[in-house]
Design a protein around this motif. Structure first.
Motif, PDB file in Angstrom:
ATOM      1  N   GLY A  47       0.855  -1.190   0.000  1.00 25.02           N
ATOM      2  CA  GLY A  47       0.000   0.000   0.000  1.00 25.02           C
ATOM      3  C   GLY A  47       0.881   1.227   0.000  1.00 25.02           C
ATOM      4  N   THR A  48       0.357   2.309   0.587  1.00 26.41           N
ATOM      5  CA  THR A  48       1.129   3.546   0.628  1.00 26.41           C
ATOM      6  C   THR A  48       1.467   3.905   2.064  1.00 26.41           C
ATOM      7  N   MET A  49       2.750   4.050   2.329  1.00 26.74           N
ATOM      8  CA  MET A  49       3.205   4.428   3.655  1.00 26.74           C
ATOM      9  C   MET A  49       3.280   5.951   3.700  1.00 26.74           C
ATOM     10  N   VAL A  50       2.515   6.544   4.600  1.00 27.12           N
ATOM     11  CA  VAL A  50       2.503   8.004   4.700  1.00 27.12           C
ATOM     12  C   VAL A  50       3.368   8.384   5.900  1.00 27.12           C
ATOM     13  N   SER A  51       4.559   8.906   5.632  1.00 27.78           N
ATOM     14  CA  SER A  51       5.479   9.183   6.731  1.00 27.78           C
ATOM     15  C   SER A  51       5.208  10.543   7.352  1.00 27.78           C
ATOM     16  N   ILE A  52       4.973  10.516   8.670  1.00 27.34           N
ATOM     17  CA  ILE A  52       4.765  11.773   9.399  1.00 27.34           C
ATOM     18  C   ILE A  52       6.010  12.095  10.220  1.00 27.34           C
ATOM     19  N   SER A  53       7.058  11.276  10.071  1.00 27.11           N
ATOM     20  CA  SER A  53       8.191  11.313  10.999  1.00 27.11           C
ATOM     21  C   SER A  53       8.885  12.671  11.102  1.00 27.11           C
ATOM     22  N   HIS A  54       8.773  13.514  10.074  1.00 24.84           N
ATOM     23  CA  HIS A  54       9.496  14.799  10.046  1.00 24.84           C
ATOM     24  C   HIS A  54       8.604  15.975  10.459  1.00 24.84           C
ATOM     25  N   LEU A  55       7.331  15.733  10.803  1.00 23.34           N
ATOM     26  CA  LEU A  55       6.413  16.856  11.058  1.00 23.34           C
ATOM     27  C   LEU A  55       6.677  17.491  12.433  1.00 23.34           C
ATOM     28  N   GLN A  56       7.265  18.686  12.408  1.00 22.81           N
ATOM     29  CA  GLN A  56       7.647  19.363  13.659  1.00 22.81           C
ATOM     30  C   GLN A  56       6.444  19.603  14.565  1.00 22.81           C
ATOM     31  N   GLU A  57       5.272  19.847  13.958  1.00 31.62           N
ATOM     32  CA  GLU A  57       4.085  20.178  14.769  1.00 31.62           C
ATOM     33  C   GLU A  57       3.666  19.022  15.683  1.00 31.62           C
ATOM     34  N   LEU A  58       4.202  17.821  15.442  1.00 35.69           N
ATOM     35  CA  LEU A  58       3.841  16.665  16.288  1.00 35.69           C
ATOM     36  C   LEU A  58       4.968  16.289  17.246  1.00 35.69           C
ATOM     37  N   LYS A  59       5.987  17.148  17.340  1.00 36.10           N
ATOM     38  CA  LYS A  59       7.148  16.788  18.171  1.00 36.10           C
ATOM     39  C   LYS A  59       7.237  17.621  19.430  1.00 36.10           C
ATOM     40  N   ASP A  98      -3.692   9.365  34.543  1.00 36.95           N
ATOM     41  CA  ASP A  98      -4.919  10.004  34.029  1.00 36.95           C
ATOM     42  C   ASP A  98      -4.687  10.793  32.742  1.00 36.95           C
ATOM     43  N   ALA A  99      -3.846  10.272  31.853  1.00 37.48           N
ATOM     44  CA  ALA A  99      -3.555  10.982  30.601  1.00 37.48           C
ATOM     45  C   ALA A  99      -4.764  10.995  29.669  1.00 37.48           C
ATOM     46  N   ARG A 100      -4.779  11.997  28.795  1.00 44.52           N
ATOM     47  CA  ARG A 100      -5.779  12.082  27.726  1.00 44.52           C
ATOM     48  C   ARG A 100      -5.045  12.071  26.384  1.00 44.52           C
ATOM     49  N   ILE A 101      -5.770  11.755  25.328  1.00 45.15           N
ATOM     50  CA  ILE A 101      -5.128  11.637  24.013  1.00 45.15           C
ATOM     51  C   ILE A 101      -5.967  12.399  22.988  1.00 45.15           C
ATOM     52  N   ARG A 102      -5.264  13.099  22.075  1.00 51.12           N
ATOM     53  CA  ARG A 102      -5.995  13.802  21.003  1.00 51.12           C
ATOM     54  C   ARG A 102      -5.701  13.125  19.675  1.00 51.12           C
ATOM     55  N   ILE A 103      -6.792  12.864  18.952  1.00 49.03           N
ATOM     56  CA  ILE A 103      -6.712  12.173  17.660  1.00 49.03           C
ATOM     57  C   ILE A 103      -7.255  13.105  16.592  1.00 49.03           C
ATOM     58  N   ALA A 104      -6.596  13.136  15.428  1.00 54.29           N
ATOM     59  CA  ALA A 104      -7.127  13.953  14.330  1.00 54.29           C
ATOM     60  C   ALA A 104      -7.483  13.047  13.161  1.00 54.29           C
ATOM     61  N   GLU A 146      -6.813   7.974  10.729  1.00 52.70           N
ATOM     62  CA  GLU A 146      -6.690   8.882  11.886  1.00 52.70           C
ATOM     63  C   GLU A 146      -5.255   8.869  12.420  1.00 52.70           C
ATOM     64  N   ILE A 147      -4.879   9.999  13.003  1.00 53.24           N
ATOM     65  CA  ILE A 147      -3.521  10.158  13.533  1.00 53.24           C
ATOM     66  C   ILE A 147      -3.604  10.585  15.001  1.00 53.24           C
ATOM     67  N   VAL A 148      -2.779   9.960  15.834  1.00 54.10           N
ATOM     68  CA  VAL A 148      -2.642  10.434  17.218  1.00 54.10           C
ATOM     69  C   VAL A 148      -1.791  11.698  17.165  1.00 54.10           C
ATOM     70  N   VAL A 149      -2.313  12.785  17.699  1.00 52.29           N
ATOM     71  CA  VAL A 149      -1.615  14.069  17.611  1.00 52.29           C
ATOM     72  C   VAL A 149      -0.795  14.324  18.866  1.00 52.29           C
ATOM     73  N   GLU A 150      -1.437  14.192  20.028  1.00 49.74           N
ATOM     74  CA  GLU A 150      -0.707  14.469  21.271  1.00 49.74           C
ATOM     75  C   GLU A 150      -1.349  13.794  22.473  1.00 49.74           C
ATOM     76  N   ILE A 151      -0.594  13.789  23.537  1.00 49.44           N
ATOM     77  CA  ILE A 151      -1.046  13.200  24.798  1.00 49.44           C
ATOM     78  C   ILE A 151      -0.948  14.295  25.846  1.00 49.44           C
ATOM     79  N   PHE A 152      -1.957  14.370  26.695  1.00 51.17           N
ATOM     80  CA  PHE A 152      -1.963  15.400  27.742  1.00 51.17           C
ATOM     81  C   PHE A 152      -1.844  14.747  29.109  1.00 51.17           C
TER      82      PHE A 152
END
Ligand SMILES: Cc1cc2nc3c(=O)[nH]c(=O)nc-3n(C[C@H](O)[C@H](O)[C@H](O)COP(=O)(O)OP(=O)(O)OC[C@H]3O[C@@H](n4cnc5c(N)ncnc54)[C@H](O)[C@@H]3O)c2cc1C
Length: 327
Positions: free
Chosen positions: A46-58, A171-177, A208-214
């Motif tokens: 299939g198609t591998m969509v690499s998000i590894s370089h996206l600064q907004e998720l780091k 008690d962490a929360r997770i944001r998904i986009a 869907e992508i996991v964006v961040e954890i709070f």
């Protein structure tokens, strides 16, 4: 052998979500689990969509409420060495530090760690098991020494992540986009048991992508830790582990979270053990009672009964370890 794949590097989260909304696409973060899964035939090409370089998720940053925000591409090594996490959320720092090997912790991300696929040798091997759409769990009558003693119902893999249990204990929360918008939830509701869905481990829908954890602000008197038992001292997945987070006020346990790893298809919260501690002095007696309560509903398979006593021991020792930690 790897199947035939295409590889795309979008320039933003938005662009990644747009590409991921088409069929046959996979999120690639650090790639330490995904490439293995592809080699083992878990995913077709299939198609591998690499998000590894996206600064907004780091990265890790302080939130206005005093808690922390951890981008999904933050590596396990960064989490394990972060001063604020080590001081206020030690269970998470210890969980991240205990996962895999130094090389994998430098490459593997927290998002990938939470979304990694089961390590069950039947799932990863050449067996049409129920998680791959087949009609049976081969572990039930097979080599089940590493498998689940809680929550198996039809599929007995153990959740492989060493960060999931600590995060739930904190008690962490997770944001998904997703292409249709964002959603935020308690991490405890992110994982799906085999009873809820035997082919998926999380609530993530394709694309869907996991964006961040709070992490919420650490309350006064909170102490936490993570302990993992493994078959060998070098890298290995947990045979059993426990994340404990306790809030102690005037010597008494005000609030307790006890979440097991390595023993169930999801991070396994033991409300019985928490109830055995609530409102009590933290001492040898309450730790022993909590540990006994933790194994009350265990249902071992033919070859993993040893895990029941292992859990009892590791829960008792971990709670006692927190007795000695200054708040
Ligand atoms: C030899 C070995 C030993 C290991 N030992 C341990 C261990 O002891 N404890 C432990 O906890 N882990 C262990 N791991 C797992 C390791 O920690 C994970 O492979 C790593 O954290 C995954 O991160 P990654 O960024 O490489 O994910 P990837 O390999 O890129 O992705 C893993 C999965 O998550 C999905 N994914 C990744 N990021 C996202 C995102 N942001 N949103 C949605 N989906 C996403 C991918 O599509 C894929 O299905 C081990 C791995 C190996 C290879």
């Amino acid at each position: 052998m790897l199947p035939k794949i295409s590889y795309i590097r979008p320039n933003s989260l938005r662009e990644a979500l747009k590409i991921l909304s088409s069929m046959g696409t996979y999120v690639h973060a650090g790639g330490t689990d995904l490439l293995g899964c592809m080699q083992e035939g878990i995913y077709p090409g299939g198609t591998m969509v690499s998000i590894s370089h996206l600064q907004e998720l780091k990265g890790i940053s302080r939130r206005p409420d005093g808690g922390l925000k951890i981008g999904s591409l933050t590596t396990l090594a960064e989490i394990a060495s972060h001063a604020g996490i080590r001081e206020h959320y030690s269970a998470l720092a210890l969980g991240a530090a205990s996962a895999a090997s130094p090389q994998l912790r430098n490459q593997g991300t927290i998002g990938g760690n939470l979304c990694q696929r089961p390590r069950c040798w039947y799932f990863r091997g050449d067996f049409p098991c129920s998680r791959k759409g087949g009609s049976m769990c081969y572990a039930v009558g097979g080599e089940n020494e590493n498998h689940a003693i809680f929550g198996g119902s039809g599929c007995y893999f153990i959740h492989p992540s060493d960060t999931a249990s600590p995060l739930i204990a904190l008690d962490a929360r997770i944001r998904i986009a997703g292409a249709k918008g964002d959603r935020t939830m308690a991490l405890s509701t992110f994982f799906l048991s085999p009873k809820e869905d035997i082919t998926r481990e999380t609530v993530l829908h394709p694309g869907e992508i996991v964006v961040e954890i709070f992490l919420p602000p650490a309350p006064q008197g909170m102490r936490s830790t993570y302990r993992k038992v493994r078959a060998r001292g070098a890298w290995d997945f947990a045979l059993a582990g426990v994340a404990a987070s306790l809030q102690i006020v005037a010597g008494k346990v005000e609030r307790a979270r006890i979440v097991l790893s390595g023993v169930a298809p999801v991070p396994w919260r033991v409300a019985e053990a928490e109830a055995a501690l609530a409102g009590r002095l933290l001492n040898g007696e309450s730790a022993k009672q909590a540990a006994t309560a933790a194994i009350k509903n265990a249902e071992p398979l033919a070859r993993n009964e040893y895990k029941v006593e292992l859990v009892r021991g590791v829960v008792e020792e971990t709670i006692l370890e927190l007795q000695a930690v200054p708040s």
